[in-house]
Each structure stands twice: as structure tokens, then as C-alpha cells.
Design an enzyme around this catalytic site. Structure first.
Site, PDB file in Angstrom:
ATOM      1  N   GLY A 159      71.637 148.220  54.592  1.00 12.77           N
ATOM      2  CA  GLY A 159      72.182 149.565  54.580  1.00 12.77           C
ATOM      3  C   GLY A 159      73.696 149.583  54.564  1.00 12.77           C
ATOM      4  N   TYR A 193      75.796 149.664  49.092  1.00 15.48           N
ATOM      5  CA  TYR A 193      74.533 149.692  48.362  1.00 15.48           C
ATOM      6  C   TYR A 193      73.827 151.022  48.631  1.00 15.48           C
ATOM      7  CZ  TYR A 193      75.916 144.918  47.613  1.00 15.48           C
ATOM      8  OH  TYR A 193      76.645 143.810  47.266  1.00 15.48           O
TER       9      TYR A 193
END
Length: 368
Positions: free
Chosen positions: A182, A186
Site C-alpha cells: 500500500g 502504487y
């Protein structure tokens, strides 16, 4: 006072020490199946002295692909190949989690089925960010990331399902758990970021909406494999892949930390970019505030070794210490640090190349 070299209970798993081999992309899935091979099994098993290994990023689906020669976990061939890797790591006494990723806009059309557009929370391009992709002749090259298209609302739930299936596949392949990527610009990070995410549906606007995709992914994976086998990597104040600063950044991540704590996942892996990016700074007290919000295990990574790692443990800022490149060049890193032996230098020219050079040929102290 706890030592880095003492065992640690990560949920149901007993780690032999508090060192974590942090995820590093190595671009070694150089086969038509995008599957890890015998050299990858050797690479990770050589480093089984770490308390925990987290693999480099693994694509959860064909359209999640982000980097050239990145392995996947969405076909039976890939699952079977990971089983060979994990068997060898376990035979050497190691513990290994797989890092699951969807790159979102931080990718390239050459990675996408039929060269379709990359996807994101937004249709805004990064502009100056690059990915290792494939040029017009099919050769690997560092190329500019292109303009994405914004995901339709119903497509977000599809990706949530793909994370859950990849987690099941990871466990079938023998991985001890998974880490959702996370961080670092991205796809999840693209939704979380209040300056980048310009959606007007239930995944955009408020903090609650911007963290919804991440929490839905966590919930689906918890249902699939259990909370005590799940970690997540986050990068508050990170700017990699052209992630902009946003006004409620501190509040956003503290809210997310509290929600993750409610779900009982086993760890958060905190990616500190301050030591390798000039434009990044984190408030002095922020990590402690984050720890107060998240009650599980915290891993910190970003320029840590023995002394500053032990200091982070001593001050209560972290439970485990993530180390990247020194593990790459030193298969026996824990023993070298324990005995204050000199470290091998890593070879940047071989980070993303083929073959054993710079991958499995680094010598241990005993081999010198």
C-alpha cells in the site's frame, strides 16, 4: 530490554530474530509464465537467517503488472513455482511472506493485456516517473509511465477480489503470509492520496472514502486467509512515483492505522523514504503517533542497520527492523551484524539483470 537478535512472536509465527529482509524488486521471473525459478528459491533460502523475509512485489493479476520480469501469483504454474521457493526457505528454517501489488498508474502499457491503458484512482499521469518495461522491440528498458484511465467504481471491487484470490494462492504456494503493498505510489497509495485522488464516487473525497479501497482489500484478504497472516506496507509522507503532498496527510494515515488495528492484522511495514529522497520529511513525533493508533507489530524500514535499528526497538518506535540492500549483498547479514563483521557492498548494475551474478553469488563470511 529486547535485543534485535532475540526471537519475536509475529502472531502465531515464532521469528528467530527481529530482522526483516525488506521487499526488493529483482526482475528474475524471466520466463513466459512470469514464475519464480530455482535461482529465486536459492536466493531467498540463502537469506533464511532473517527473522522474516518479505518477497519483492508479486503481481496479483495480469493487469496488475508493474515492473519487467515481476513474478505473479494468479496462475497455477506460478503457485506451483512459489511452492518450490517456499519449500527451500522452510528447509533452511526461514519464514517468508509474499508482497502482493497492483501498480495502478505506476506501470506501463507494455505490461498490460493488449497494451491497454494503465489504471488508477485518477486519470492524471505521473509525468516524470519511470518503470522498467519493454520497448518497441520487446527489450527491457526504463520507460516513462503513461497516462492512466480512472477505474470505474465496479472495477475497484474486482481488484479487491483479485487481492483476496492472490492471498489464497500465496498460502497454497506455501507462503507463510502476505503483505499488501500500500506504499510507494502504487494503486492503494494512489487512492489514499488526497491531492491525487480526484474521484467523486465512494472512493474519493473524504478520508473515509479514500481509505475505503485499502480497507476493503484488507477485509477481503482477512476473510480469505485470516488476519494473523496479513501485513501491509505504507509510506506516509512518501513521494516516490510522484505522489504529491496533501493537507490531511497525517490525519489520513492515523485514521487508517486505527482502522487496521481494529481488523487485527499482524503488522504494518512503515516505509521511511527520508534517507533516500531529498524532498521527503516526516514530523518528529509522527511514528510514535502512528504506533499509538496501530496496536499490532510495526516494522520500520529505510536506512536501518544494527545500531539505529536497536535504538528504534529501545524507544518503542518499532518491533521489527526492515533492511533492504545490505541483505541483498550479505546472505548471512544477521550473523555479520551479530559479530560486527564487515559487510559486502552491493552491485547496483545487477539489481534487475538476469542470472546468478549479483543475485545468488554473494559470499558469506565463511566462504571468503
Amino acid at each position: 530490554m529486547s535485543s534485535l537478535f532475540e526471537p519475536y512472536d509475529l502472531g502465531p509465527i515464532r521469528l528467530k530474530n527481529r530482522f526483516v529482509m525488506s521487499p526488493m524488486e529483482r526482475s528474475r521471473a524471466r520466463n513466459p509464465d512470469w514464475a519464480p525459478d530455482a535461482e529465486t528459491a536459492r536466493y531467498f533460502s540463502q537469506r533464511a537467517g532473517a527473522g522474516l523475509i518479505v518477497t519483492g512485489s508479486i503481481a496479483i493479476s495480469a493487469w496488475a503488472r508493474t515492473w519487467a520480469f515481476e513474478p505473479g501469483l494468479y496462475t497455477q504454474t506460478q503457485i506451483d513455482a512459489w511452492r518450490q521457493v517456499t519449500r527451500e526457505v522452510h528447509d533452511h528454517g526461514g519464514v517468508i511472506f509474499g508482497q502482493l501489488r497492483h501498480g495502478g498508474r505506476a506501470s506501463h502499457v507494455s505490461h498490460q493485456p493488449n497494451r491497454q491503458s494503465t489504471v488508477s484512482a485518477t486519470d492524471k499521469a505521473a509525468g516524470k516517473a519511470i518503470s522498467m518495461a519493454f520497448d518497441a522491440s520487446g527489450q527491457p528498458a526504463f520507460l516513462w509511465q503513461g497516462k492512466p484511465r480512472a477505474l470505474r467504481t465496479e472495477e475497484v471491487s474486482q481488484i479487491v477480489g483479485e487481492f483476496a484470490q492472490a492471498a489464497r494462492n500465496a498460502r497454497e504456494g506455501g507462503l507463510d503470509g502476505i503483505e499488501i503493498h500500500g506504499a510507494n505510489g502504487y494503486l492503494h497509495d494512489q487512492f489514499i492520496n488526497g491531492a491525487l485522488n480526484d474521484r467523486d464516487d465512494r472512493y474519493g473525497g473524504s478520508i473515509e472514502n479514500r481509505i475505503r479501497f485499502t480497507l476493503e482489500s484488507i477485509d477481503a484478504v482477512v476473510d480469505a486467509i485470516g488476519a494473523d497472516r496479513i501485513g501491509i506496507r505504507l509510506s506516509p509522507y512518501g513521494r516516490y512515483n510522484e505522489m504529491p503532498a496533501f493537507d490531511d496527510e497525517a490525519e489520513t494515515y492515523l485514521t487508517l492505522a486505527a482502522e487496521l488495528s481494529k481488523r487485527g492484522i499482524v503488522y504494518v511495514h512503515f516505509s521511511d523514504q527520508t534517507r533516500w529522497a531529498d524532498d521527503v520529511s516526516i514530523p518528529t513525533t509522527y511514528l510514535r503517533e502512528f504506533r499509538n493508533a496501530f496496536r499490532g507489530t510495526v516494522i520500520v524500514a529505510g536506512g536501518y542497520l544494527k545500531e539505529n535499528g536497536q535504538a528504534a526497538i529501545d524507544t518503542g518506535e518499532a518491533d521489527l527492523i526492515g533492511i533492504g540492500k545490505p541483505f541483498l549483498a550479505n546472505p548471512d547479514l544477521v550473523e555479520r551484524l551479530r559479530n560486527d563483521w564487515p559487510l559486502n557492498a552491493w552491485d547496483e548494475d545487477t539489481f534487475y539483470t538476469a542470472g546468478p551474478k549479483g543475485y545468488t553469488d554473494y559470499a558469506t563470511r565463511e566462504q571468503r
